[in-house]
Design a protein around this motif. Structure first.
Motif, PDB file in Angstrom:
ATOM      1  N   ASP A  37       0.730  -1.646  -0.063  1.00 12.98           N
ATOM      2  CA  ASP A  37      -0.554  -0.252  -0.044  1.00 12.98           C
ATOM      3  C   ASP A  37       1.015   1.241  -0.044  1.00 12.98           C
ATOM      4  O   ASP A  37       0.653   2.342  -0.017  1.00 12.98           O
ATOM      5  N   ALA A  39       1.972   2.551  -2.465  1.00 14.72           N
ATOM      6  CA  ALA A  39       3.091   2.659  -4.288  1.00 14.72           C
ATOM      7  C   ALA A  39       2.956   4.088  -4.012  1.00 14.72           C
ATOM      8  O   ALA A  39       3.538   4.556  -5.104  1.00 14.72           O
ATOM      9  N   ASP A 157       4.903  -3.872  -9.957  1.00 11.95           N
ATOM     10  CA  ASP A 157       3.428  -4.397 -10.965  1.00 11.95           C
ATOM     11  C   ASP A 157       2.249  -5.299 -10.006  1.00 11.95           C
ATOM     12  O   ASP A 157       1.163  -4.977 -10.253  1.00 11.95           O
ATOM     13  N   SER A 159       1.901  -4.185  -6.744  1.00  8.24           N
ATOM     14  CA  SER A 159       1.613  -2.512  -5.713  1.00  8.24           C
ATOM     15  C   SER A 159       0.906  -2.071  -6.564  1.00  8.24           C
ATOM     16  O   SER A 159      -0.211  -1.034  -5.675  1.00  8.24           O
ATOM     17  N   GLY A 160       0.660  -2.253  -7.971  1.00  7.52           N
ATOM     18  CA  GLY A 160      -0.178  -0.979  -9.107  1.00  7.52           C
ATOM     19  C   GLY A 160       0.525   0.191  -9.025  1.00  7.52           C
ATOM     20  O   GLY A 160      -0.086   0.757  -9.100  1.00  7.52           O
ATOM     21  N   TYR A 161       1.769   0.534  -8.541  1.00  8.00           N
ATOM     22  CA  TYR A 161       2.852   1.729  -8.989  1.00  8.00           C
ATOM     23  C   TYR A 161       2.725   2.536 -10.321  1.00  8.00           C
ATOM     24  O   TYR A 161       2.387   3.685 -10.029  1.00  8.00           O
ATOM     25  N   ASN A 163      -0.169   1.988 -11.542  1.00  4.92           N
ATOM     26  CA  ASN A 163      -0.891   3.428 -12.357  1.00  4.92           C
ATOM     27  C   ASN A 163      -1.540   5.125 -10.778  1.00  4.92           C
ATOM     28  O   ASN A 163      -2.503   5.379 -11.292  1.00  4.92           O
ATOM     29  N   HIS A 164      -0.355   4.806 -10.052  1.00  2.93           N
ATOM     30  CA  HIS A 164      -0.094   6.025  -9.572  1.00  2.93           C
ATOM     31  C   HIS A 164       0.832   7.468 -10.257  1.00  2.93           C
ATOM     32  O   HIS A 164       0.309   8.688  -9.767  1.00  2.93           O
TER      33      HIS A 164
END
Length: 210
Positions: A37, A39, A157, A159-161, A163-164
């Motif tokens: 969390d 990211a 990937d 952590s969805g980094y 996307n931010h």
């Protein structure tokens, strides 16, 4: 008569060193053992190191500029930066700490100080700028010094980094470079300010004019 900024300058300097250590620890924590969390925070801290290029001169500006310019131009500019930076942060913890660092650098804007303190502020910012350029060169061209540690492609990937992220570049695409650079840079600032605290402004002034 010694003004209040000069009278309490040492506590300000101790506070600055402490804040730098806290920021350095935050960078190390994100680099070595990031959480899934984190990211958004990783992205914000990477952006911070890009903006620090502008802000590292703030100590000199506040020391040498006339107070009116500092209060009516520089302070609002730094305030806008703090606001913009806060928009990319998941919480206010790092913003509050960094805000204290900026306020500490801005203290010369509120009072006329001696030439010894001005010279010390100039030397501190000059050494900080030198450290910035040396460390950014080393970290970028060696793909950071100690590698990715916890900021591996698989972690980013998962952590969805990405996307931010709202920009691109070495600091954003490979955040371990920016995070590692941030850790080393704030450690360098801590060392610089600790040494100059021991030396004292009068010796700095004498060395400047020697």
């Amino acid at each position: 008569m010694v003004n209040i900024v000069e009278k309490y300058n040492k506590p300000f300097e101790y506070a600055g060193i402490l804040m730098h250590l806290i920021i350095a620890f935050q960078f190390l924590k994100l680099w070595y053992q990031p959480n899934f969390d984190d990211a958004e925070k990783i992205y914000a801290m990477a952006v911070l190191m890009a903006f620090e290029f502008i802000l590292m001169h703030s100590g000199v500006f506040m020391a040498v500029m006339p107070k009116k310019i500092s209060l009516y131009i520089l302070v609002p500019i730094y305030g806008l930066f703090a606001w913009a930076f806060s928009q990319s942060m998941p919480d206010n913890s790092i913003l509050i700490i960094y805000g204290f660092i900026i306020l500490n650098r801005m203290r010369f804007a509120f009072s006329d100080v001696s030439s010894a303190l001005k010279n010390k502020a100039i030397l501190t910012s000059t050494l900080g700028a030198f450290s910035y350029f040396v460390l950014i060169f080393v970290c970028v061209f060696t793909n950071s010094i100690f590698g990715e540690l916890g900021l591996t492609p698989s972690f980013l990937d998962a952590s969805g980094y990405f996307n931010h992220t709202k920009a691109s570049g070495a600091f954003i695409d490979k955040p371990h470079i920016a995070i590692g650079f941030g850790f080393f840079y704030y450690c360098a600032l801590t060392l610089i300010e600790a040494v100059l605290l021991i030396v004292g402004p009068k010796k700095v002034k004498n060395a400047t004019y020697a």
